[in-house]
Design a protein around this motif. Structure first.
Motif, PDB file in Angstrom:
ATOM      1  N   VAL A  93      -9.545  11.183  -0.423  1.00  0.00           N
ATOM      2  CA  VAL A  93      -8.583  10.088  -0.344  1.00  0.00           C
ATOM      3  C   VAL A  93      -9.283   8.781  -0.676  1.00  0.00           C
ATOM      4  O   VAL A  93     -10.353   8.487  -0.144  1.00  0.00           O
ATOM      5  N   ILE A  94      -8.674   7.997  -1.551  1.00  0.00           N
ATOM      6  CA  ILE A  94      -9.164   6.667  -1.904  1.00  0.00           C
ATOM      7  C   ILE A  94      -8.077   5.662  -1.559  1.00  0.00           C
ATOM      8  O   ILE A  94      -6.923   5.820  -1.981  1.00  0.00           O
ATOM      9  N   ILE A  95      -8.437   4.637  -0.793  1.00  0.00           N
ATOM     10  CA  ILE A  95      -7.494   3.580  -0.439  1.00  0.00           C
ATOM     11  C   ILE A  95      -8.123   2.235  -0.787  1.00  0.00           C
ATOM     12  O   ILE A  95      -9.190   1.885  -0.266  1.00  0.00           O
ATOM     13  N   ASN A  96      -7.480   1.496  -1.668  1.00  0.00           N
ATOM     14  CA  ASN A  96      -7.942   0.165  -2.037  1.00  0.00           C
ATOM     15  C   ASN A  96      -7.152  -0.880  -1.253  1.00  0.00           C
ATOM     16  O   ASN A  96      -5.921  -0.794  -1.177  1.00  0.00           O
ATOM     17  N   ILE A  97      -7.834  -1.843  -0.673  1.00  0.00           N
ATOM     18  CA  ILE A  97      -7.142  -2.911   0.036  1.00  0.00           C
ATOM     19  C   ILE A  97      -6.904  -4.056  -0.935  1.00  0.00           C
ATOM     20  O   ILE A  97      -7.818  -4.791  -1.307  1.00  0.00           O
ATOM     21  N   SER A  98      -5.671  -4.176  -1.347  1.00  0.00           N
ATOM     22  CA  SER A  98      -5.254  -5.184  -2.308  1.00  0.00           C
ATOM     23  C   SER A  98      -4.714  -6.396  -1.547  1.00  0.00           C
ATOM     24  O   SER A  98      -5.280  -6.812  -0.546  1.00  0.00           O
ATOM     25  N   SER A  99      -3.610  -6.940  -1.997  1.00  0.00           N
ATOM     26  CA  SER A  99      -3.001  -8.113  -1.362  1.00  0.00           C
ATOM     27  C   SER A  99      -1.618  -8.314  -1.969  1.00  0.00           C
ATOM     28  O   SER A  99      -1.362  -7.891  -3.105  1.00  0.00           O
ATOM     29  N   VAL A 100      -0.740  -9.001  -1.240  1.00  0.00           N
ATOM     30  CA  VAL A 100       0.524  -9.401  -1.850  1.00  0.00           C
ATOM     31  C   VAL A 100       0.266 -10.288  -3.064  1.00  0.00           C
ATOM     32  O   VAL A 100       1.112 -10.403  -3.946  1.00  0.00           O
ATOM     33  N   ASN A 101      -0.920 -10.896  -3.118  1.00  0.00           N
ATOM     34  CA  ASN A 101      -1.293 -11.721  -4.267  1.00  0.00           C
ATOM     35  C   ASN A 101      -1.389 -10.920  -5.556  1.00  0.00           C
ATOM     36  O   ASN A 101      -1.373 -11.488  -6.638  1.00  0.00           O
ATOM     37  N   GLY A 102      -1.500  -9.605  -5.443  1.00  0.00           N
ATOM     38  CA  GLY A 102      -1.546  -8.790  -6.642  1.00  0.00           C
ATOM     39  C   GLY A 102      -0.258  -8.834  -7.436  1.00  0.00           C
ATOM     40  O   GLY A 102      -0.249  -8.603  -8.649  1.00  0.00           O
ATOM     41  N   ALA A 103       0.849  -9.157  -6.757  1.00  0.00           N
ATOM     42  CA  ALA A 103       2.147  -9.252  -7.424  1.00  0.00           C
ATOM     43  C   ALA A 103       2.723 -10.662  -7.371  1.00  0.00           C
ATOM     44  O   ALA A 103       3.529 -11.042  -8.201  1.00  0.00           O
ATOM     45  N   ARG A 104       2.299 -11.452  -6.364  1.00  0.00           N
ATOM     46  CA  ARG A 104       2.796 -12.817  -6.190  1.00  0.00           C
ATOM     47  C   ARG A 104       1.579 -13.734  -6.029  1.00  0.00           C
ATOM     48  O   ARG A 104       1.129 -13.999  -4.926  1.00  0.00           O
ATOM     49  N   PRO A 105       1.014 -14.203  -7.133  1.00  0.00           N
ATOM     50  CA  PRO A 105      -0.332 -14.799  -7.134  1.00  0.00           C
ATOM     51  C   PRO A 105      -0.387 -16.251  -6.699  1.00  0.00           C
ATOM     52  O   PRO A 105      -0.551 -17.166  -7.503  1.00  0.00           O
ATOM     53  N   PHE A 106      -0.351 -16.490  -5.385  1.00  0.00           N
ATOM     54  CA  PHE A 106      -0.304 -17.860  -4.893  1.00  0.00           C
ATOM     55  C   PHE A 106      -1.647 -18.391  -4.405  1.00  0.00           C
ATOM     56  O   PHE A 106      -1.753 -19.568  -4.080  1.00  0.00           O
ATOM     57  N   CYS A 107      -2.669 -17.552  -4.330  1.00  0.00           N
ATOM     58  CA  CYS A 107      -3.989 -18.029  -3.887  1.00  0.00           C
ATOM     59  C   CYS A 107      -4.840 -18.406  -5.099  1.00  0.00           C
ATOM     60  O   CYS A 107      -4.319 -18.734  -6.146  1.00  0.00           O
ATOM     61  N   GLY A 108      -6.160 -18.356  -4.970  1.00  0.00           N
ATOM     62  CA  GLY A 108      -7.040 -18.774  -6.040  1.00  0.00           C
ATOM     63  C   GLY A 108      -6.882 -17.952  -7.313  1.00  0.00           C
ATOM     64  O   GLY A 108      -6.500 -16.779  -7.276  1.00  0.00           O
ATOM     65  N   ALA A 109      -7.202 -18.568  -8.428  1.00  0.00           N
ATOM     66  CA  ALA A 109      -6.979 -17.930  -9.732  1.00  0.00           C
ATOM     67  C   ALA A 109      -7.748 -16.623  -9.869  1.00  0.00           C
ATOM     68  O   ALA A 109      -7.210 -15.617 -10.351  1.00  0.00           O
ATOM     69  N   THR A 110      -9.009 -16.621  -9.456  1.00  0.00           N
ATOM     70  CA  THR A 110      -9.806 -15.405  -9.607  1.00  0.00           C
ATOM     71  C   THR A 110      -9.394 -14.355  -8.589  1.00  0.00           C
ATOM     72  O   THR A 110      -9.248 -13.173  -8.914  1.00  0.00           O
ATOM     73  N   TYR A 111      -9.189 -14.778  -7.340  1.00  0.00           N
ATOM     74  CA  TYR A 111      -8.780 -13.836  -6.294  1.00  0.00           C
ATOM     75  C   TYR A 111      -7.509 -13.103  -6.679  1.00  0.00           C
ATOM     76  O   TYR A 111      -7.439 -11.869  -6.621  1.00  0.00           O
ATOM     77  N   THR A 112      -6.485 -13.850  -7.075  1.00  0.00           N
ATOM     78  CA  THR A 112      -5.213 -13.217  -7.402  1.00  0.00           C
ATOM     79  C   THR A 112      -5.353 -12.284  -8.611  1.00  0.00           C
ATOM     80  O   THR A 112      -4.753 -11.209  -8.644  1.00  0.00           O
ATOM     81  N   SER A 113      -6.162 -12.692  -9.565  1.00  0.00           N
ATOM     82  CA  SER A 113      -6.365 -11.851 -10.750  1.00  0.00           C
ATOM     83  C   SER A 113      -7.034 -10.531 -10.383  1.00  0.00           C
ATOM     84  O   SER A 113      -6.679  -9.469 -10.906  1.00  0.00           O
ATOM     85  N   THR A 114      -8.014 -10.592  -9.462  1.00  0.00           N
ATOM     86  CA  THR A 114      -8.688  -9.350  -9.065  1.00  0.00           C
ATOM     87  C   THR A 114      -7.752  -8.429  -8.306  1.00  0.00           C
ATOM     88  O   THR A 114      -7.848  -7.202  -8.430  1.00  0.00           O
TER      89      THR A 114
END
Length: 256
Positions: free
Chosen positions: A138-159
């Motif tokens: 099992v592989i689980i990646n911890i992403s963020s709501v920023n992955g679809a709604r990019p309101f934080c930093g430019a690089t963070y949201t892009s990653t």
């Protein structure tokens, strides 16, 4: 005693010395998993490991930087040495930031990308050396709501957007196996990083929040780290046995 959902499993969790990673480690240990934890800081990592052991759990801590190929190999070697195998990988380590695109320098961009995206890619590659031969994992990646709604930093949201794409790409690669790859996308969750963000203390300060702050502060209650840990438990256990390539958003409806 209730049946433990992860009895006999071995889980590796990055960025596990505080916040969501710590909570995931503690929950997984309570559910019967042996846990290998990584972080860059030895003192806090040792404290979490000791806490798990005091409750009867099995845990080791390996000081490591996810940006290092050498550290990555060592983490897997020490995990297998201690517990014999690996069954679950949670890529939780990451850097939060609020730098606007016009303030983002190349060195910073590459550092955040190497941590938030490069780290999971390295760990997945190493995990598959164990998972593929036994056709299970099992592989689980911890992403963020920023992955679809990019309101934080430019690089963070892009990653985080890239991590969502990587999750689906890996799931496609493994679709004909018993190895499943998914992601959890937390919304506002009460962790040290989130509290720092609300105060404008993350790299980049609070300037970006002038443009996006209405996405961050929802009138309903913010999530607790345990909410994210429960989502990981679902995906890691047999409850999620047929879930592949999904990004499970846990945000209390704040980012619908």
């Amino acid at each position: 005693m209730e049946k433990q959902m992860l009895k006999g499993k071995v889980a590796l969790i990055t960025g596990a010395s505080y916040g969501m990673g710590q909570t995931m480690a503690e929950l997984f240990a309570e559910e019967g998993a042996a846990v290998a934890l990584t972080a860059r800081g030895r003192e806090t990592l040792d404290s979490v490991v000791e806490g798990i052991r005091e409750k009867g759990g099995r845990a080791i801590g390996v000081t490591a930087d996810v940006c290092s190929k050498e550290d990555t190999r060592r983490v897997f070697e020490e995990t297998v040495k201690a517990f014999g195998t690996l069954d679950i990988l949670i890529n939780n380590a990451g850097i939060g930031e609020q730098k606007m695109i016009d303030e983002t320098e190349d060195d910073w961009m590459l550092y955040v990308m190497n941590t938030n995206l490069g780290g999971p890619m390295r760990y997945i590659k190493e995990a598959l050396k164990i998972f593929l031969p036994k056709n299970d994992g099992v592989i689980i990646n911890i992403s963020s709501v920023n992955g679809a709604r990019p309101f934080c930093g430019a690089t963070y949201t892009s990653t985080k957007g890239a991590l969502n794409t990587l999750t689906k790409n890996v799931a496609m690669r493994l679709v004909d196996t018993n190895i499943r790859c998914n992601a959890v996308a937390p919304g506002a969750t009460v962790t040290p990083a989130h509290l720092a963000n609300k105060k404008g203390e993350q790299p980049g300060g609070a300037k970006m929040l002038e443009y996006s702050g209405h996405y961050v502060y929802f009138p309903g209650p913010e999530c607790d780290p345990m909410d994210q840990a429960y989502a990981c438990l679902y995906l890691a256990s047999k409850m999620g046995r047929h879930v592949k390539g999904q990004v499970l958003q846990v945000c209390n409806g704040a980012f619908l």
